[in-house]
Design an enzyme around this catalytic site. Sequence first.
Site, PDB file in Angstrom:
ATOM      1  N   HIS A 117      63.172   1.335 -18.030  1.00 18.64           N
ATOM      2  CA  HIS A 117      63.776   1.827 -16.909  1.00 18.64           C
ATOM      3  C   HIS A 117      64.392   0.738 -16.231  1.00 18.64           C
ATOM      4  O   HIS A 117      64.066  -0.390 -16.500  1.00 18.64           O
ATOM      5  CB  HIS A 117      62.372   2.329 -16.028  1.00 18.64           C
ATOM      6  CG  HIS A 117      61.262   1.275 -15.641  1.00 18.64           C
ATOM      7  ND1 HIS A 117      60.257   1.237 -16.798  1.00 18.64           N
ATOM      8  CD2 HIS A 117      60.913   0.264 -14.835  1.00 18.64           C
ATOM      9  CE1 HIS A 117      59.350   0.328 -16.236  1.00 18.64           C
ATOM     10  NE2 HIS A 117      59.895  -0.167 -15.215  1.00 18.64           N
ATOM     11  N   CYS A 158      54.475  -4.218 -11.479  1.00 19.38           N
ATOM     12  CA  CYS A 158      55.750  -4.157 -12.431  1.00 19.38           C
ATOM     13  C   CYS A 158      57.062  -4.610 -12.035  1.00 19.38           C
ATOM     14  O   CYS A 158      57.063  -4.598 -10.638  1.00 19.38           O
ATOM     15  CB  CYS A 158      55.806  -3.129 -13.595  1.00 19.38           C
ATOM     16  SG  CYS A 158      56.589  -1.642 -12.904  1.00 19.38           S
TER      17      CYS A 158
END
Length: 638
Positions: free
Chosen positions: A557, A389
Site C-alpha cells: 500500500h 505502520c
Amino acid sequence: MEQSVRLNVDAKSGLKDRVQKFGKSLSGMVMPNIGAFITWGFITALFIPTGWMPNESFSKLVGPMITYLLPLLIGYTGGKAVGGNRGGVLGAIATMGVIVGASIPMFIGAMIMGPLGGYVINKFDKAIEGKVKSGFEMLVNNFSAGIIGAVLALLGYSTIGPVVISFSNLLKAGVETIVNAGLLPLASIFVEPAKILFLNNAINHGVLGPIGIEQAKTVGKSIFFLLEANPGPGLGVLLAYSIFSKGMAKESAPGAMIIHFLGGIHEIYFPYVLMNPILILAVIGGGASGVLTFSIFNAGLVATASPGSIIALLALTPKGSTLGVLAGVAVATFVSFIIASIFIKSSNNSSNENDLNKAREAMQDLKGTTKGTTNGVMKTVVNKIVFSCDAGMGSSAMGASNLRNKIKKAGLNIQVVNSSVDDIPQDADIVISHTRLTARAISNAPKAEHISIENFLSDPKFDQLLNRLKTGKNKLENKVKDDVAVDSSVEVNKDNHILMVSNIKTNLKSVDKFEAIRMAGELLVKSGYVDEEYIEAMVEREGLVSTYIGGGVAIPHGVSKAKENIKKSGIVILQFPEGIQFGNEKAYLVIGIAGVGNEHLEILANIATVLEDEKIIKELSRTSESKKIYQTFVKKVV
C-alpha cells in the site's frame, strides 16, 4: 527474596518520582541529538592537532559545533517537547541569548532556556486562543513569536547566562578539587545505583556530559565521558550469573552480555541486580576500580559515548588513550565479576524464571513504563493498544485485528486500534510497530510503552504481551460481547464494493516484488480506486519497510502522504502459485490496498483471521477459482 525484589515500590517517595521525572527531562533534550554529538566527537578525535589525522582546515568545525550547533539543538528539542514546533523555535532563539553571552559551551543554559521558551509560547497561545480575529492568525503568530523570542534572548544574554557561568565555575572548581584529591572513583557510589534506578541517561547527558565537554574543549579528552558509559561493571555481573547461577538467569545471561557489551544497552543488566540487590556492591566496586584505572592511565574520550558499547568507547577514544580505556573496562569487569560471584554463590538461591520476571517488572516500574503497582507486583491498567505502520491502513490494520480477536477471547477489556506512525493517539498505553519504524513511533508517542516487532501477524511478542496482560488480571467483570462475529455460512452472491471478484487474479507468473506491486497498483487504478501516482507511492512504501506480513501474504500500500491519491477504498488480490520473493520470504498472495477511513478494515479483519490457518492459505495460494478466494475473504459481518 520476593520482598527484596519488590524493593518497597509502594513506599517510594514523591521526591524520588520528581527526581526521575527531572532526569528523564534532561535526557529527553539530549538523546534525540546524540547523532550530532557523535559527529562532533568523530571530527574532534580525527582532526584536532592531537587527533588521529590532524587537519587545520577540518578542525575549524570543532569550535562552532560545540559552541552553537549542539546547544541550539538541545534548546530546540527542549522547547519542542514543551510547546510543539513553535516552542522549538522559541527555545532555539532563547538559547542563542545564553550562547552569545557566555564564553563556555552553554549546554546547561540550553537545558534551561529551551523548555522556558516552549513554556512561555505555549502559555501565550492558550491565552489568546479563540480571541484572534479571522485573517489575523498568521500575523499574530509570527509577531508574537518574534517579540517573545527577542525578550527571552535578551533575558538569556543578560541574566540566565551569567548565572549559568557562575554555576559552571563553581561546579568546575568542585570537580577539580575532587580530581586533585584523587577521590573521583568515589563517584561510582552515586553513579552506579542511580543507573539501576534508570537515571543513567540523565546522569550521562545531563550532568557528566556538560562537564566532560568543557574539559575536552581544553585538553582534547575527558574522563567524565567514561564514568557512566563504562560497560565493565554490568559485564562482570552478567558473567558471574552465567557461570555461578542456575535456571533462567544462567541461561539468559550470555545473550544479555552480548547486547550489553556490544550493543551498549546497559538497561539489560538492571533486572539481574534487582533480583539480588546486594549486587549493587559489585557494580559500585567495578565502577570505582574502573575510574581509578582510567585516572592512572590518564584515559578519556573526546565525546559522550551513547550507547555505552565497547564499540562506541573505542570509536571516541583519542590517540594515546586506547590502552587506558581498555584497561579500565577490563579492571571494572574483573572486580565486578569477583564481588558478584561471591554473593551469587553464597546466596544458595536458584534464580528461577519467576525471580527474574519479578525483577524485570520492578525495573519496568522504576523505568516508568508500567501504569500502576499493587504491593510491588505489576498491575496492568492498559486501556489502549495501538498498532502503527507507515500509512496506518495495511499491516497495522491486520495486526490490530489479529490481536483484537485474541484479546476478546481472553476476556480482556482493552481497545486495540491502528494508526499511521505519525498519528499515534496520545492516549495510547502500548504502541506496537515494525523495528524500522519504532524510533519514529517513540518520538511521536514518548509516554507510551513501545514493542518492536518483525511480523505483524505471528510475532512471538504478541503471545508474551497477551500472557502479561492476563497475568495482570485486566479482565472484564462481565462477559464481553463480540462486536464482530463472522457468519461463515452466509453465501456471498454479490460483489462487495471494496473487493470484487474481477479484481482477483489467479495463476500469475512470478515476477520481481516491485513488478508485482506495480501490477497490484495498476489494477487499483483501473478499478477507479486510486490515481496513477499511488502506484509509485506503493513502491516507495516497500522500499521503506517490507509489506510482507507472514503466512505467504504481502499487503502493499502507499505511504501515508499518498492518501490524497485515493479516490475510494479498494482491495485487489494477485495470486502467484510459485511465489514472489520478499526478502527471505515468499508471498503467494499479494493484496493491494487503498484505504480511506475504516471501510476496508472489515475485509482486513477477515484476512487476518484466515491467515491464522495455514491450511486455508495453502489452498488459496493454489486454487484457480477467484470466487473461492473472494468468498473466503468477504464474509457477511453481523
